[in-house]
Structures are given as C-alpha cells and as structure tokens.
Design a protein around this motif. Structure first.
Motif, PDB file in Angstrom:
ATOM      1  N   GLU A  98      -5.641   2.073   2.011  1.00 26.13           N
ATOM      2  CA  GLU A  98      -4.729   1.617   3.061  1.00 26.13           C
ATOM      3  C   GLU A  98      -5.539   0.826   4.077  1.00 26.13           C
ATOM      4  O   GLU A  98      -6.743   1.051   4.240  1.00 26.13           O
ATOM      5  CB  GLU A  98      -4.024   2.794   3.756  1.00 26.13           C
ATOM      6  N   LYS A 147      -6.640   4.482  -4.584  1.00 26.54           N
ATOM      7  CA  LYS A 147      -5.614   4.184  -3.577  1.00 26.54           C
ATOM      8  C   LYS A 147      -6.283   3.959  -2.223  1.00 26.54           C
ATOM      9  O   LYS A 147      -7.207   4.688  -1.842  1.00 26.54           O
ATOM     10  CB  LYS A 147      -4.618   5.336  -3.457  1.00 26.54           C
ATOM     11  N   THR A 203      -0.556   0.126  11.361  1.00 25.03           N
ATOM     12  CA  THR A 203      -1.480   0.209  10.230  1.00 25.03           C
ATOM     13  C   THR A 203      -2.481  -0.938  10.284  1.00 25.03           C
ATOM     14  O   THR A 203      -3.697  -0.744  10.175  1.00 25.03           O
ATOM     15  CB  THR A 203      -0.705   0.165   8.913  1.00 25.03           C
ATOM     16  N   GLN A 262      -5.905   8.499   2.327  1.00 29.52           N
ATOM     17  CA  GLN A 262      -4.600   9.145   2.271  1.00 29.52           C
ATOM     18  C   GLN A 262      -3.515   8.168   2.697  1.00 29.52           C
ATOM     19  O   GLN A 262      -3.665   7.455   3.694  1.00 29.52           O
ATOM     20  CB  GLN A 262      -4.571  10.379   3.171  1.00 29.52           C
ATOM     21  N   PRO A 263      -2.400   8.104   1.967  1.00 28.12           N
ATOM     22  CA  PRO A 263      -1.294   7.235   2.373  1.00 28.12           C
ATOM     23  C   PRO A 263      -0.731   7.645   3.731  1.00 28.12           C
ATOM     24  O   PRO A 263      -1.092   8.689   4.285  1.00 28.12           O
ATOM     25  CB  PRO A 263      -0.255   7.443   1.262  1.00 28.12           C
ATOM     26  N   ILE A 264       0.159   6.825   4.250  1.00 23.99           N
ATOM     27  CA  ILE A 264       0.813   7.123   5.521  1.00 23.99           C
ATOM     28  C   ILE A 264       1.407   8.526   5.474  1.00 23.99           C
ATOM     29  O   ILE A 264       2.054   8.908   4.496  1.00 23.99           O
ATOM     30  CB  ILE A 264       1.916   6.090   5.819  1.00 23.99           C
ATOM     31  N   GLY A 265       1.181   9.292   6.524  1.00 23.77           N
ATOM     32  CA  GLY A 265       1.681  10.659   6.578  1.00 23.77           C
ATOM     33  C   GLY A 265       1.469  11.248   7.947  1.00 23.77           C
ATOM     34  O   GLY A 265       1.135  10.543   8.901  1.00 23.77           O
ATOM     35  N   PHE A 286       0.845  -1.182   0.000  1.00 28.25           N
ATOM     36  CA  PHE A 286       0.000   0.000   0.000  1.00 28.25           C
ATOM     37  C   PHE A 286       0.891   1.246   0.000  1.00 28.25           C
ATOM     38  O   PHE A 286       1.417   1.635  -1.019  1.00 28.25           O
ATOM     39  CB  PHE A 286      -0.982  -0.040   1.171  1.00 28.25           C
ATOM     40  N   SER A 287       1.094   1.862   1.140  1.00 32.01           N
ATOM     41  CA  SER A 287       1.930   3.069   1.169  1.00 32.01           C
ATOM     42  C   SER A 287       3.409   2.757   0.962  1.00 32.01           C
ATOM     43  O   SER A 287       4.174   3.603   0.495  1.00 32.01           O
ATOM     44  CB  SER A 287       1.764   3.790   2.515  1.00 32.01           C
TER      45      SER A 287
END
Length: 366
Positions: free
Chosen positions: A345, A343, A57, A330-333, A45-46
C-alpha cells in the motif's frame, strides 16, 4: 521437514538482522522502493480503484517521499510531488474537519519551504483558520453525530496535528499551535493507556481483549509515533509544548523497545506477538523511523536503541521484492489483521521512506 523449514527461517532471520547497514545501501533501497511506487502510483491496492491523489493514503506516501526527495540529489521526486500538488490546486481533500483529509497539507508545507510560493499553503491556511474560528461542537464519543470531526481515532494524530505544527513554524502564529495542542491532549486523554504507554485505535477497542491481550494496533501506534516526531521537529526544544510531546514520545519508545519481535518487526497486535506472527511493514517502518530520529537527536541512547533500529531496518529491507515493492503491508483497516509478502500500500512506502531518511543519518550518511 517442517522443523527444518522453521530452523532455516530462524537462521535467515538472524543473518538478516545482523547485517551491517551502509548509508549507500540505505539510499539504494529507498530509491528502489520510491521508483517502484511512482511507476505503480495509480494501481489498485486496498480498494477497487486508485486512491484519490489527496486521499490520506497518498498523503502518508508524500510525507515519506518528500523526505526522500531532499536526499535524492536531483529534482525528479520534487517535480513529481509538485505536479500532483498542482493537479490538486494545492487544496486539501474534500472533508472540512476530518483529519484524514488534512494529511496532504504536510506535503504542501514542505514544498512551500523549498519553493517559497505562498499559493502552495494559502488554501490550507484558509481552511484551518475556518476550523479554528468555527471549531467542531462534537464530542469524542463514537456514538455521537459528527464525532470524527475531531481526532477521536489514533491515526488522526499523524494526519492533521503535524500540519498545524508546520503552519505555526512557517507563519510564527501561535494560534495554530495552541489549537493543535488542545485537541491533541483531548485525544490522548481519551485513547492513551497510561499503563501500557500505547494508544487504542479508537473507543471501540477500549476494554476489549484479543486472545487475552489488550488490543493495540501496530500501524495505529505507528501513526502516532511518527506523528509525534513530525510535530517535535517544528517546536522549540525549550518550550512547554515540546516537553509535553517529548514525554509521550519517550514513554512510547521505551515500550516499543520492550515489545519488538526477535525478527525485527512489531506484531500487528503489539501485545499479541504469539497470535500475530506475520510481519507488517507499515507500522514497523514508522517505529523504526521514530526510534532512529530519537537517537539522531540525542534523545534516545544509541547503545540501548540502536540495535532495535538496526533490526527493524534490516527486517523491512528483507521484505522488498526484487522489483522494488515493499511487501507485507497490511491493507486499509483499523485493527490487527493479515498481511502478505506480495501485497503493498502507498502508506507503507511512505513509512519506509521516512524510516530510511533517519536510518541513513544514523549510520553515517551525510
């Protein structure tokens, strides 16, 4: 042509958020998303490789998945979660003090409640006892060594505190609650903006502006809001600790009602809707979960907050692909950023399943 496209988007959005919610459809969508995620559990994923099974996660995924397992009507999902836990030997992740690596403990506590096998929580109890009797000597300032050995970023309030609360409820030993409350208060004093009733993600965002607005990350505050619910359910409503967490919860709920977008989601920068129009489903799902829970508990007025939950849930469902993947995660951040319809997660799935567990009850599910 551009104006026509925008008009069509608005019409579609209005139609979507106006849709009536049926409990059977809530369960159907939860199952679609849960099944897709299990099938794709070891995807990338991310990152460049699959997440470790005990990573935060996946811990967030399990928190939602175990809520779904209790609703599903068969043990398929419990069996899947139990197998993962056995593969991990019921241990937390690698870092002793780091809140992220405690997240999976919430799953172990819930499986213990179902199966009653003490081996499921013994490693967590052993590690938390060590932390209590050897508390971190670090301070919350990000410029100091080992600063993340304490909860100095708001995500941490979802990851670790509910585990402490669950151990308190399971064992009846108040020491777990006392430790958690002390640390939670320290984090809140550090990161909570009393004017906006929102949490800064961490010290690096305090005093900074993004397009003239304070920076309050949607998912970061989603972590906090969902974490508050997962703590409150473990406490006695008449206790002073419950009242403390409820006070924060109510302040955040009121603010979230004010800043929800017309489309039903919450902007990635909560006060900067104009600059972050892209939907984001992980933070928005956590907000929907928390608000629906409050109505179900009689804490929030249904007439006031019900429409927000309805809009939020319908918006999230609108971002499920035909295959069952929840998009726009939203991806990891650690801050407002970008999200895409194709996309996802694992924590987004967990947030969605958590939301569904309360939306189902709110709209008549038994």
């Amino acid at each position: 042509m551009k104006k026509l496209f925008i008009a069509l988007l608005i019409v579609c959005s209005v139609n979507l958020t106006a849709q009536e919610i049926k409990p059977s459809e809530v369960k159907k969508n939860m199952k679609r998303v849960a099944d897709w995620q299990i099938e794709h559990f070891r995807d990338h994923f991310s990152g460049k490789k699959p997440h470790h099974i005990a990573d935060w996660t996946n811990g967030a995924l399990y928190i939602g998945m175990v809520k779904w397992a209790a609703m599903a009507g068969d043990d398929t999902y419990y069996d899947w979660l139990k197998k993962i836990s056995e593969d991990q030997e019921w241990k937390l992740h690698r870092r002793q003090y780091h809140a992220d690596d405690h997240t999976v403990g919430q799953l172990y506590c819930e499986l213990y409640r179902k199966y009653g096998d003490k081996k499921m929580i013994e490693p967590t109890i052993k590690q938390f006892n060590y932390i209590m009797y050897h508390p971190s000597q670090s301070i919350l300032d990000w410029k100091t060594p080992y600063h993340q050995d304490r909860w100095n970023w708001c995500d941490a309030l979802f990851m670790s505190p509910p585990v402490w609360a669950k151990l308190y409820r399971i064992t009846g030993e108040k020491k777990y609650l006392d430790f958690m409350v002390t640390e939670f208060k320290a984090t809140t004093d550090f990161l909570f903006d009393k004017k906006e009733n929102l949490y800064y993600r961490d010290q690096n965002y305090i005093g900074k502006l993004d397009n003239g607005t304070k920076i309050f990350w949607s998912r970061g505050n989603g972590w906090v809001f969902a974490g508050l619910v997962n703590i409150l359910v473990e406490l006695e409503p008449q206790s002073k600790q419950y009242k403390y967490f409820l006070g924060i919860y109510k302040k955040m709920a009121k603010k979230l009602l004010e800043i929800q977008t017309a489309e039903g989601h919450w902007a990635m920068s909560l006060l900067g809707q104009k600059f972050y129009p892209t939907p984001e489903t992980s933070g928005s799902s956590f907000f929907t979960f928390g608000l629906a829970w409050g109505i179900n508990q009689g804490i929030l007025d249904k007439g006031t907050y019900g429409p927000a939950v309805k809009k939020g849930w319908n918006a999230m469902v609108g971002h499920i692909t035909k295959d069952g993947m929840l998009g726009y995660v939203q991806p990891i951040g650690a801050a407002p950023g970008k999200a895409w319809p194709d996309k996802t997660e694992v924590y987004g799935t967990g947030a969605f399943l958590s939301a569904g567990s309360e939306v189902y009850k709110l709209f008549g599910g038994k």
